[in-house]
Design an enzyme around this catalytic site. Structure first.
Site, PDB file in Angstrom:
ATOM      1  N   TYR A 169      47.350 -26.299 -12.661  1.00 26.18           N
ATOM      2  CA  TYR A 169      47.014 -25.795 -11.329  1.00 26.18           C
ATOM      3  C   TYR A 169      47.563 -24.383 -11.151  1.00 26.18           C
ATOM      4  O   TYR A 169      48.628 -24.045 -11.689  1.00 26.18           O
ATOM      5  CB  TYR A 169      47.627 -26.679 -10.244  1.00 26.18           C
ATOM      6  CG  TYR A 169      46.987 -28.033 -10.100  1.00 26.18           C
ATOM      7  CD1 TYR A 169      45.867 -28.218  -9.293  1.00 26.18           C
ATOM      8  CD2 TYR A 169      47.516 -29.147 -10.758  1.00 26.18           C
ATOM      9  CE1 TYR A 169      45.290 -29.468  -9.145  1.00 26.18           C
ATOM     10  CE2 TYR A 169      46.938 -30.402 -10.614  1.00 26.18           C
ATOM     11  CZ  TYR A 169      45.823 -30.549  -9.812  1.00 26.18           C
ATOM     12  OH  TYR A 169      45.253 -31.793  -9.676  1.00 26.18           O
ATOM     13  N   TYR A 194      46.425 -33.625 -17.387  1.00 27.26           N
ATOM     14  CA  TYR A 194      47.728 -32.969 -17.372  1.00 27.26           C
ATOM     15  C   TYR A 194      48.854 -33.999 -17.289  1.00 27.26           C
ATOM     16  O   TYR A 194      48.659 -35.112 -16.783  1.00 27.26           O
ATOM     17  CB  TYR A 194      47.829 -31.961 -16.221  1.00 27.26           C
ATOM     18  CG  TYR A 194      47.671 -32.536 -14.834  1.00 27.26           C
ATOM     19  CD1 TYR A 194      48.728 -33.163 -14.174  1.00 27.26           C
ATOM     20  CD2 TYR A 194      46.456 -32.431 -14.163  1.00 27.26           C
ATOM     21  CE1 TYR A 194      48.582 -33.677 -12.897  1.00 27.26           C
ATOM     22  CE2 TYR A 194      46.306 -32.949 -12.883  1.00 27.26           C
ATOM     23  CZ  TYR A 194      47.374 -33.567 -12.262  1.00 27.26           C
ATOM     24  OH  TYR A 194      47.212 -34.080 -10.990  1.00 27.26           O
ATOM     25  N   ARG A 198      47.547 -37.655 -16.310  1.00 27.65           N
ATOM     26  CA  ARG A 198      46.519 -37.931 -15.322  1.00 27.65           C
ATOM     27  C   ARG A 198      45.141 -37.688 -15.908  1.00 27.65           C
ATOM     28  O   ARG A 198      44.902 -36.692 -16.571  1.00 27.65           O
ATOM     29  CB  ARG A 198      46.695 -37.032 -14.097  1.00 27.65           C
ATOM     30  CG  ARG A 198      47.975 -37.262 -13.347  1.00 27.65           C
ATOM     31  CD  ARG A 198      47.778 -37.836 -11.950  1.00 27.65           C
ATOM     32  NE  ARG A 198      46.771 -38.849 -11.828  1.00 27.65           N
ATOM     33  CZ  ARG A 198      45.819 -38.872 -10.893  1.00 27.65           C
ATOM     34  NH1 ARG A 198      45.756 -37.906 -10.001  1.00 27.65           N
ATOM     35  NH2 ARG A 198      44.952 -39.856 -10.824  1.00 27.65           N
ATOM     36  N   HIS A 210      40.315 -34.963 -12.914  1.00 30.74           N
ATOM     37  CA  HIS A 210      39.863 -35.342 -11.576  1.00 30.74           C
ATOM     38  C   HIS A 210      39.771 -34.101 -10.694  1.00 30.74           C
ATOM     39  O   HIS A 210      40.352 -33.063 -10.988  1.00 30.74           O
ATOM     40  CB  HIS A 210      40.821 -36.360 -10.933  1.00 30.74           C
ATOM     41  CG  HIS A 210      42.215 -35.840 -10.775  1.00 30.74           C
ATOM     42  ND1 HIS A 210      43.125 -35.836 -11.800  1.00 30.74           N
ATOM     43  CD2 HIS A 210      42.863 -35.287  -9.718  1.00 30.74           C
ATOM     44  CE1 HIS A 210      44.269 -35.314 -11.394  1.00 30.74           C
ATOM     45  NE2 HIS A 210      44.137 -34.963 -10.117  1.00 30.74           N
ATOM     46  N   HIS A 243      40.234 -33.161  -6.525  1.00 29.16           N
ATOM     47  CA  HIS A 243      40.649 -33.614  -5.207  1.00 29.16           C
ATOM     48  C   HIS A 243      39.617 -33.179  -4.166  1.00 29.16           C
ATOM     49  O   HIS A 243      39.163 -32.023  -4.171  1.00 29.16           O
ATOM     50  CB  HIS A 243      42.002 -33.009  -4.829  1.00 29.16           C
ATOM     51  CG  HIS A 243      43.119 -33.402  -5.750  1.00 29.16           C
ATOM     52  ND1 HIS A 243      43.945 -34.483  -5.506  1.00 29.16           N
ATOM     53  CD2 HIS A 243      43.549 -32.858  -6.911  1.00 29.16           C
ATOM     54  CE1 HIS A 243      44.835 -34.582  -6.478  1.00 29.16           C
ATOM     55  NE2 HIS A 243      44.615 -33.606  -7.344  1.00 29.16           N
TER      56      HIS A 243
END
Length: 261
Positions: free
Chosen positions: A130, A169, A179, A182, A184
């Site tokens: 991120y 990640y 994870r 995906h 959000h």
């Protein structure tokens, strides 16, 4: 005193299996199925620290005049542009990664379109990182990808984003925790205080069975509703692959929302 050792992936997998077995047992005994997980789902370690322990408080607008803000518009159509929904054109050059288009409809429990609603997304880049100061794991940042977009649903409840498929990640729920890829989604009603958050996943990810967050949605059918469908007719030749994902706000086919997280 030394801190307790972090759980292994195998231990987390066994906890997930126990929770699923316990859920199916309650269903077999007559308890209705639910798309929403327990707020203190044990394999998802931080939920024990963050979930509400007291009932939510309902704000009575008639008794509190200032609460009228909860029902007042907080954004306008002129604030959202075409550039906001194309995360691949927000910087000087194109970002690295697999370009995708994600589209679908926002629906109520009866399948009717929910029009004019603000949808925001945020995600990791293709390397699984991120653009945020708290994300310091050793994967490269992409100077041409911020990972944030927004759009308004049209008269048919439709939305569409062009972006990059995010990477998996690591996170520190347990040793070896990763994870699944995906995106959000944040959904607003008529005010920013009316906000629902969920996550969209990609089909066939091998990390599904190991992820406590996704597996906290113990009901199989509800969990599958979080996975987008590859749609070749939404793919743009020599440009992007297409995924379709509808969001249902409530009712028996509701999309899981991160209530109380």
């Amino acid at each position: 005193m030394a801190a307790p050792a972090a759980a292994t992936q195998g231990e987390i997998d066994r906890e997930i299996a126990r929770e699923r077995t316990a859920y199916e047992k309650t269903v077999a005994e007559g308890v209705p199925r639910t798309p929403h997980p327990a707020r203190n789902y044990p394999p998802y370690r931080s939920s024990a620290l963050r979930h509400p322990r007291q009932p939510l408080v309902e704000v009575a607008v008639r008794q509190d005049p200032e609460a009228v803000e909860l029902a007042s518009p907080a954004f306008g159509r002129t604030d959202v542009t075409e550039l906001d929904c194309d995360l691949t054109r927000q910087h000087r050059d194109a970002p690295l990664g697999e370009r995708i288009t994600v589209s679908g409809r926002l629906l109520d429990r009866s399948g009717r379109p929910v029009r004019g609603q603000l949808i925001e997304i945020w995600q990791a880049n293709a390397a699984g990182r991120y653009a945020h100061q708290r994300d310091q794991h050793p994967a490269p940042l992409d100077p041409n990808f911020t990972g944030v977009g927004r759009a308004l649903t049209d008269d048919d409840g439709g939305y569409a984003f062009t972006t990059i498929k995010p990477g998996a990640y690591p996170w520190r729920n347990h040793t070896g925790a990763w994870r699944p890829a995906h995106i959000h989604f944040s959904l607003f009603g008529t005010a920013f205080t009316q906000r629902l958050i969920t996550q969209m996943y990609f089909p066939g990810d091998p990390l599904f069975r190991h992820d406590p967050i996704l597996q906290s949605v113990t009901d199989d059918a509800a969990r599958q509703r979080l996975v987008a469908r590859y749609a070749h007719d939404l793919s743009a030749p020599e440009w992007s692959l297409g995924y379709h994902w509808d969001i249902v706000l409530d009712g028996p086919t509701a999309t899981w929302i991160e209530e109380g997280r």
